[in-house]
Scaffold this motif. Structure first.
Motif, mmCIF file in Angstrom:
data_model
loop_
_atom_site.group_PDB
_atom_site.id
_atom_site.type_symbol
_atom_site.label_atom_id
_atom_site.label_comp_id
_atom_site.label_asym_id
_atom_site.label_seq_id
_atom_site.Cartn_x
_atom_site.Cartn_y
_atom_site.Cartn_z
ATOM 1 N N MET A 471 0.868 -1.178 0.000
ATOM 2 C CA MET A 471 0.000 0.000 0.000
ATOM 3 C C MET A 471 0.904 1.226 0.000
ATOM 4 O O MET A 471 1.746 1.394 0.885
ATOM 5 C CB MET A 471 -0.909 -0.014 1.231
ATOM 6 N N GLY A 504 -3.637 1.315 -3.532
ATOM 7 C CA GLY A 504 -3.513 -0.042 -3.016
ATOM 8 C C GLY A 504 -4.396 -0.296 -1.816
ATOM 9 O O GLY A 504 -4.067 -1.119 -0.958
ATOM 10 N N GLU A 505 -5.551 0.421 -1.735
ATOM 11 C CA GLU A 505 -6.428 0.250 -0.565
ATOM 12 C C GLU A 505 -7.088 -1.114 -0.515
ATOM 13 O O GLU A 505 -7.638 -1.516 0.508
ATOM 14 C CB GLU A 505 -7.498 1.344 -0.560
ATOM 15 N N SER A 566 -10.519 7.205 -0.040
ATOM 16 C CA SER A 566 -10.253 6.146 -1.002
ATOM 17 C C SER A 566 -10.813 6.550 -2.359
ATOM 18 O O SER A 566 -12.013 6.814 -2.511
ATOM 19 C CB SER A 566 -10.893 4.835 -0.526
#
Length: 646
Positions: A471, A504-505, A566
């Motif tokens: 992440m 990269g959540e 996000s």
């Protein structure tokens, strides 16, 4: 008495207060590896070098008076050198006092670790008196001052040559313990701090100063021997003179005055026979001092001339010296050759070592870059890939200078490593809005596991459909994040991530799910660097560790923050809003067309034109069907992202 309230208050232990009370500074016992002792050792090391420089200057006090051809003493410079030498000796005396109050490590306790310190003043003094006290005392005694202040006033009726011989002998005898003091002091500094010079250029300058100091000593000794050799020639020819007025040695000194000396000076041939052109006296390597009249010029000129002579012959190993058969002169020439070979080799070796340490990583990078070029040519990589490799190698070098931070940090203790990581990363981590909502405990844990990531322009951090292993939290640069929602036709979404954003959540969602397996989640977006990007990365195992160890990560507050920041959730929310708006627009359009149809039918009934009304109604229905066609105004459906199990 009834209004008097008594309360008992506990006081600290008086014995404990006496033990912790700070002692007077002159009674304190110093730690040999403490900051005070280390700083003093460096100061006294510099003072010792100054002492080694000052002592040979006493050799320049003797000279010749040109208009009288006699030996004289420069009392003005003698006073200045005596004051300077006294100040240096005071520092040496203070060094002796400090060594009486400096603890030492018991040799019998060095089984493991550093060992035990002995802080008993009696044991410290006894050990020092048995050890280096005699050498330190011999280097500290003010012997030249005693000669200048005590002997010179009494010896004014004597020759300057006798006084100079006394001072020179004391300087030479005391110069040996002063040199000996330097070596253990240098070793102590290296033992406590690792190096004498903290930087490479300082180390090179330090070795060059030592070389110049050796040249300075060599030039001073050569000058003293030159004056003595010329004065010896005067004395030899003075003894052989048989004129009406016999030559007396006292006439060669400037202290001699009177008519007899003047009459002898006008008739003597001593100075004519000792001018280096007439007579048979061989001056050998001291002839330049006679021809250039070095002993007759002022103090500054004679000093730089002798420094040049010493530096020239030390660098050439004495090859330009022409010695006579005089044994002392020959021995001095041999000493010059040996010193030149030794000191020049040490200078070149040490300076080369220090300077190579400044370019070692640069040379390592050049070798690595050359190997990379050879490998790319051998594998016949296309030009665009070669350019990308070169840009990454160059950017990595500019950012880190070849220093491997992870190896340095892993060699440190855990607590120190934690503090360093906190200092380096905490302020940068707080720039990320998602992290700013977390408490300090969780942020400290995150800082310990963050790793730096450098990416050049055009690099793909992750592609859509690939497993997500890290992440990323962007610190500098810009990143393009795009998605096609799994390759669905007609759908494309692209956004630009800036400092403070993350990608990269999917990995965080995977880590927070209690039922997640070992397989990494697939990326829903393609992330490409628009510029050079510096970021912090959290690996999958670290995120899994945070999810299992820190329950604060499961709070609703972090859930809302995660959804808000996000971009995957933002894209899904935008698609939902667009779809709802289009459905609302279609519904409003259908209602408007229905009202128009009813109104037209009402007017047509009144006119009783049923045929025309039916035809018109059919036309309106066809138009309404055209406007309300779902296929013409629909959006590709985007599935809702997986919600982390906060």
């Amino acid at each position: 008495m009834n209004n008097l309230n008594l309360r008992l208050v506990s006081i600290p232990n008086p014995t404990l207060l006496l033990q912790h009370r700070q002692q007077e500074w002159w009674r304190q016992i110093l730690d040999p590896s403490g900051e005070i002792v280390n700083r003093w050792n460096r100061i006294f090391f510099l003072i010792s070098l100054v002492a080694l420089f000052v002592d040979p200057l006493f050799f320049y006090l003797l000279g010749f008076m040109p208009h009288r051809n006699c030996l004289t003493m420069d009392y003005g410079w003698a006073g200045f050198l005596v004051v300077t030498r006294t100040i240096v000796d005071l520092f040496s005396f203070l060094h002796i006092l400090i060594k009486f109050r400096t603890a030492y490590i018991n040799p019998n306790s060095r089984v493991f670790g550093r060992g035990d310190l002995v802080t008993d003043p009696t044991l410290i003094a006894f050990r020092y008196l048995k050890g280096n006290f005699a050498i330190d005392l011999a280097a500290t005694l003010p012997l030249p001052q005693c000669v200048v202040w005590g002997v010179m006033p009494i010896a004014r009726s004597r020759t300057s040559n006798h006084v100079n011989h006394a001072i020179s002998l004391l300087i030479i005898l005391q110069y040996i313990p002063r040199i000996i003091v330097i070596f253990p002091l240098n070793a102590r500094i290296i033992k406590n701090t690792g190096v004498v010079a903290k930087t490479a250029w300082t180390g090179a300058a330090y070795n060059l100063i030592l070389y110049l100091l050796a040249s300075h000593v060599l030039g001073a000794v050569w000058y003293l021997m030159s004056v003595d050799r010329i004065f010896t020639c005067w004395k030899v020819h003075c003894r052989h003179e048989r004129d009406e007025i016999h030559c007396r040695t006292i006439y060669l000194d400037c202290e001699a005055v009177g008519n007899d000396r003047d009459i002898w000076y006008n008739s003597t041939k001593v100075f004519h026979n000792c001018d280096g052109k007439h007579g048979d006296f061989n001056f050998g390597m001291f002839a330049p001092a006679l021809h250039d009249q070095v002993a007759s010029v002022n103090f500054i000129e004679k000093y730089f001339y002798c420094l040049w002579f010493g530096l020239k012959n030390l660098s050439s190993y004495g090859q330009s010296l022409e010695a006579s058969t005089y044994a002392v002169e020959t021995g001095f020439g041999i000493l010059v050759c040996i010193m030149g070979l030794l000191f020049f080799s040490l200078l070149i070796g040490n300076v080369q070592t220090y300077l190579q340490s400044t370019t070692a990583r640069l040379e390592e990078w050049r070798v690595k870059r050359r190997d990379t070029e050879e490998w790319m040519n051998h594998r016949q990589l296309p030009p665009n890939l070669q350019d990308r490799v070169r840009r990454f190698v160059q950017y990595n070098w500019l950012s880190t200078r070849g220093v491997k931070e992870e190896e340095i940090l892993q060699a440190l203790p855990l607590d120190l490593r934690r503090e360093i990581q906190k200092h380096l990363c905490l302020d940068l981590v707080r720039r990320v809005p998602f992290f700013s909502k977390m408490d300090n405990i969780l942020l400290d844990a995150i800082c310990q596991r963050l790793v730096s990531s450098l990416n050049t322009k055009g690099t793909y951090i992750v592609r859509e459909g690939d497993p997500v292993n890290e992440m990323f939290f962007i610190i500098r640069g810009q990143v393009e994040s795009s998605t096609t929602d799994g390759g669905r036709s007609g759908f494309f979404n692209s956004i630009t991530l800036k400092p403070g954003d993350f990608c990269g959540e999917e990995l965080l969602t995977w880590a927070l799910m209690s039922t997640s397996n070992q397989n990494r989640p697939a990326s829903t977006r393609t992330v490409k660097c628009v510029t050079e990007v510096e970021a912090f990365a959290l690996r999958a195992d670290d995120l899994k560790f945070f999810a299992s160890q820190f329950k604060r990560l499961h709070s609703k507050k972090l859930q809302h923050s995660f959804r808000y920041y996000s971009h995957q959730w933002r894209t899904w929310g935008a698609c939902i809003l667009q779809a709802a708006f289009r459905r609302h627009r279609r519904r409003k359009l259908v209602e408007e067309l229905s009202r128009q149809e009813e109104s037209m039918l009402f007017y047509m009934r009144e006119e009783q034109d049923s045929k025309f009304a039916k035809k018109l109604a059919s036309t309106v229905k066809q138009k309404a069907a055209t406007f309300v066609n779902p296929a013409a105004d629909s959006m590709p459906k985007m599935f809702k992202p997986d919600d982390p199990s906060f």
